[in-house]
Motif scaffolding. Structure first.
Motif, PDB file in Angstrom:
ATOM      1  N   HIS A 197      28.216  43.098  26.625  1.00 17.92           N
ATOM      2  CA  HIS A 197      26.879  43.851  26.141  1.00 17.92           C
ATOM      3  C   HIS A 197      26.629  44.996  27.359  1.00 17.92           C
ATOM      4  CE1 HIS A 197      26.731  40.311  23.850  1.00 17.92           C
ATOM      5  NE2 HIS A 197      26.234  40.876  22.813  1.00 17.92           N
ATOM      6  N   LYS A 198      26.573  44.359  28.542  1.00 22.32           N
ATOM      7  CA  LYS A 198      26.219  45.557  29.545  1.00 22.32           C
ATOM      8  C   LYS A 198      27.231  46.290  29.848  1.00 22.32           C
ATOM      9  CE  LYS A 198      23.117  42.536  32.211  1.00 22.32           C
ATOM     10  NZ  LYS A 198      22.537  41.970  33.547  1.00 22.32           N
ATOM     11  N   PHE A 199      28.647  46.087  29.667  1.00 16.78           N
ATOM     12  CA  PHE A 199      29.729  46.949  29.891  1.00 16.78           C
ATOM     13  C   PHE A 199      29.603  48.061  28.927  1.00 16.78           C
ATOM     14  CE2 PHE A 199      34.550  47.601  29.243  1.00 16.78           C
ATOM     15  CZ  PHE A 199      34.693  48.241  30.630  1.00 16.78           C
ATOM     16  N   THR A 278      42.326  31.294  26.235  1.00 17.87           N
ATOM     17  CA  THR A 278      41.529  32.400  25.538  1.00 17.87           C
ATOM     18  C   THR A 278      40.165  32.143  25.518  1.00 17.87           C
ATOM     19  OG1 THR A 278      41.665  33.287  23.152  1.00 17.87           O
ATOM     20  CG2 THR A 278      41.980  31.095  23.035  1.00 17.87           C
ATOM     21  N   VAL A 279      39.727  30.749  25.431  1.00 12.75           N
ATOM     22  CA  VAL A 279      38.328  30.572  25.623  1.00 12.75           C
ATOM     23  C   VAL A 279      37.759  30.807  26.934  1.00 12.75           C
ATOM     24  CG1 VAL A 279      36.594  28.589  25.710  1.00 12.75           C
ATOM     25  CG2 VAL A 279      38.393  28.522  23.845  1.00 12.75           C
ATOM     26  N   GLN A 280      38.501  30.532  27.884  1.00 14.39           N
ATOM     27  CA  GLN A 280      38.033  30.925  29.194  1.00 14.39           C
ATOM     28  C   GLN A 280      37.766  32.736  29.503  1.00 14.39           C
ATOM     29  OE1 GLN A 280      41.242  29.497  31.797  1.00 14.39           O
ATOM     30  NE2 GLN A 280      40.447  27.220  31.439  1.00 14.39           N
ATOM     31  N   ALA A 281      38.845  33.293  28.697  1.00 11.33           N
ATOM     32  CA  ALA A 281      38.506  34.759  28.606  1.00 11.33           C
ATOM     33  C   ALA A 281      37.425  35.314  27.769  1.00 11.33           C
ATOM     34  CB  ALA A 281      39.993  35.356  28.094  1.00 11.33           C
ATOM     35  N   GLN A 282      37.241  34.622  26.979  1.00 11.55           N
ATOM     36  CA  GLN A 282      36.192  34.857  25.875  1.00 11.55           C
ATOM     37  C   GLN A 282      34.708  34.563  26.443  1.00 11.55           C
ATOM     38  OE1 GLN A 282      36.694  34.588  21.462  1.00 11.55           O
ATOM     39  NE2 GLN A 282      38.569  33.343  22.302  1.00 11.55           N
ATOM     40  N   LYS A 283      34.783  33.482  27.406  1.00  9.62           N
ATOM     41  CA  LYS A 283      33.623  33.233  28.046  1.00  9.62           C
ATOM     42  C   LYS A 283      33.218  34.263  29.050  1.00  9.62           C
ATOM     43  CE  LYS A 283      32.872  29.251  26.510  1.00  9.62           C
ATOM     44  NZ  LYS A 283      31.679  28.890  25.734  1.00  9.62           N
ATOM     45  N   LYS A 284      34.206  34.853  29.937  1.00 14.38           N
ATOM     46  CA  LYS A 284      33.968  35.923  30.761  1.00 14.38           C
ATOM     47  C   LYS A 284      33.557  37.369  29.988  1.00 14.38           C
ATOM     48  CE  LYS A 284      37.447  34.430  33.955  1.00 14.38           C
ATOM     49  NZ  LYS A 284      38.807  34.668  34.602  1.00 14.38           N
ATOM     50  N   ILE A 285      34.339  37.376  28.632  1.00 17.46           N
ATOM     51  CA  ILE A 285      33.848  38.594  28.037  1.00 17.46           C
ATOM     52  C   ILE A 285      32.336  38.441  27.495  1.00 17.46           C
ATOM     53  CG2 ILE A 285      34.155  39.917  25.971  1.00 17.46           C
ATOM     54  CD1 ILE A 285      37.476  39.241  26.355  1.00 17.46           C
ATOM     55  N   GLY A 286      31.676  37.153  27.034  1.00 17.88           N
ATOM     56  CA  GLY A 286      30.577  36.869  26.869  1.00 17.88           C
ATOM     57  C   GLY A 286      30.305  37.338  25.575  1.00 17.88           C
ATOM     58  N   ALA A 287      30.797  37.475  24.465  1.00 13.50           N
ATOM     59  CA  ALA A 287      30.437  37.665  23.090  1.00 13.50           C
ATOM     60  C   ALA A 287      29.573  36.550  22.524  1.00 13.50           C
ATOM     61  CB  ALA A 287      31.646  37.934  22.267  1.00 13.50           C
TER      62      ALA A 287
END
Length: 512
Positions: A197-199, A278-287
């Motif tokens: 969101h900030k990105f 893939t879950v860890q990556a989506q945690k970092k992305i923050g959707a």
């Protein structure tokens, strides 16, 4: 030693004679660059000649006649055959690979089944005429009116449309692809920026990210259209494609119980995608909404292979959910129902996945070979979500993956689908197709050259329709101006938003 032009020529001639002799007797030739004349490189040419002569001698020592090679091959094949037979006789029976047990609802904590305070779905109206319903999904970054269209921003960017224009068109939920964001700019960098969101500076609108399962499919088979056209033929290594092919075999990807192993299409680096990673990556992305890792099997597939694929997806999704529950971080997770067009497998997938504490349901996998088959699939599958269950199936949102043409949207909505995503509106815009209430038009057609003052769609109030007419957009496309694609895509996004608003009103009025 004094080097003269005459001695240089003589040395060059001697080297040439030696090379001719070797070429005639040993089927060997000296590289052309070694024979290039230079008055200052006699010593280097001598060294090069000496090295190549040694190479020729080594090659000649292993040189045999064709007849001898054939005889050796015959003897070698016979030896290998006898060894193979003796080995097969002594080899013990192979043990079947034991797969991990499928997790059950009891493997998840009781609190996981409780409602989320940050994610909620409310049904505002149920149509008296069909399964269609009007609802609202509440997320940490805003609400989503349903039924709703979800625009696809593969690299966290809509093709040809600025997020500000999308927001003005009331485009609420945006779909980004974890696979592409992992390759660039990377999940860590997005996390460092404060999340997606900030990105993207889209602070008050929700995002949904997928797991990368569809990209695994596309690397192996291409688009869904390509898979259907080729009847399930895999892309082969070295085939014509803009993607890299891996060296793991003839298939484009390698799928195992651990996850999916393939190469980056950007630089060819090896890449392993697991349910946990893939879950860890989506945690970092923050959707706001995330998707577990699943395998998308093709339409053309042997049933036994499909059974194994569905079971593998169930194990992957359960592992993804376990990883997600370790740190929810105000994110909802949808499961992905699989089974192709097989009624038994689809029912099995619905029954199992809806028994786990997912926050919503996505319908994925192969959805049939055409709109009619999709409609028939939804006819018998969607009532399964209305059955009473301890996990409140009916009270959770349902998302249709990868479908968003108008006919399919209407067919899906009356059968109980709440949201659906596709890159269709922006993709066709790049080719000059404009979506209107009277049907799509091909703006590149010469008949629009003199459509002065005519809006793309008389009912539309988007920036494109407000400021430009059909004649000007025709000119921009014919002149290959980049702004043409942007103006067309902005209009198509607005059209989709207006279409869904009309559909919601029709449901409220019990017209559909």
């Amino acid at each position: 030693m004094r080097i003269t032009r005459k001695s240089s020529i003589m040395t060059w001639w001697l080297c040439g004679m030696a090379c001719d002799r070797l070429t005639a007797t040993r089927k060997w030739s000296m590289p052309r660059q070694c024979l290039a004349f230079s008055r200052y490189s006699i010593t280097s040419r001598r060294s090069c000649y000496r090295n190549h002569r040694m190479t020729a001698q080594i090659q000649s020592s292993s040189f045999t006649s064709d007849a001898t090679e054939e005889e050796d091959d015959t003897i070698r094949d016979a030896d290998d055959s006898s060894k193979s037979q003796s080995t097969n006789k002594a080899r013990p029976p192979q043990k079947a690979h034991r797969l991990p047990p499928l997790q059950t609802p009891l493997d998840f904590p009781d609190w996981a089944y409780e409602p989320r305070d940050f994610f909620r779905f409310e049904i505002l109206h149920q149509s008296a005429k069909s399964q269609a319903r009007v609802g609202r999904i509440h997320t940490p970054h805003g609400t989503i009116d349903t039924p709703g269209y979800v625009a696809v921003a593969t690299n966290a960017a809509l093709k040809g449309v600025d997020f500000r224009h999308a927001d003005q068109a009331n485009q609420q939920l945006i779909f980004a692809n974890t696979y592409h964001l992992l390759l660039h700019p990377g999940a860590d960098l997005i996390a460092e920026a404060g999340g997606i969101h900030k990105f993207t500076n889209r602070l008050d609108r929700p995002f949904i990210t997928d797991s990368g399962g569809f990209q695994v499919f596309s690397l192996a088979y291409g688009s869904v259209h390509e898979e259907l056209s080729s009847k399930g033929e895999l892309k082969r290594a070295g085939g014509k494609s803009r993607h890299y092919r891996n060296d793991l075999g003839k298939d484009a990807v390698k799928v195992s119980e651990e996850g999916a192993y393939f190469r980056s299409y950007r630089d060819g680096s090896k890449f392993l995608l697991t349910p946990e990673s893939t879950v860890q990556a989506q945690k970092k992305i923050g959707a706001d909404i995330i998707i577990p890792l699943d395998e998308l099997p093709p339409y053309h597939i042997d049933r036994q292979v499909l059974v194994e694929s569905v079971d593998r997806s169930h194990r992957w999704e359960a592992r993804s959910l376990q990883e997600h529950l370790k740190n929810i971080t105000q994110q909802a997770m949808y499961c992905v129902v699989h089974g192709g067009i097989d009624r038994e497998l689809r029912t099995k997938s619905v029954e199992y996945l809806t028994s786990l504490p997912f926050d919503g349901y996505a319908i994925g996998g192969s959805l049939g070979n055409g709109k009619q088959e999709l409609k028939e699939l939804l006819d018998w599958m969607m009532p399964l979500f209305d059955e009473d269950s301890s996990t409140n199936r009916r009270g959770k949102p349902r998302h249709l993956l990868g479908i968003a043409d108008e006919e399919s949207i209407r067919n899906a909505v009356v059968r109980g689908i709440d949201t659906m995503d596709s890159c269709y509106p922006t993709r066709v815009a790049r080719h000059g197709t404009i979506l209107t209430m009277e049907g799509s038009i091909k703006i590149k057609s010469g008949k629009f050259a003199r459509s002065f003052g005519a809006k793309l769609d008389e009912r539309c109030n988007c920036t494109t329709c407000t400021h430009y007419d059909r004649a000007y957009l025709w000119h921009l496309f014919k002149a290959n101006e980049p702004i043409a694609v942007s103006l067309a895509a902005q209009h198509n996004i607005q059209y989709m938003s207006d279409l869904m608003s009309d559909i919601r009103q029709e449901i409220m009025d019990d017209k559909i």
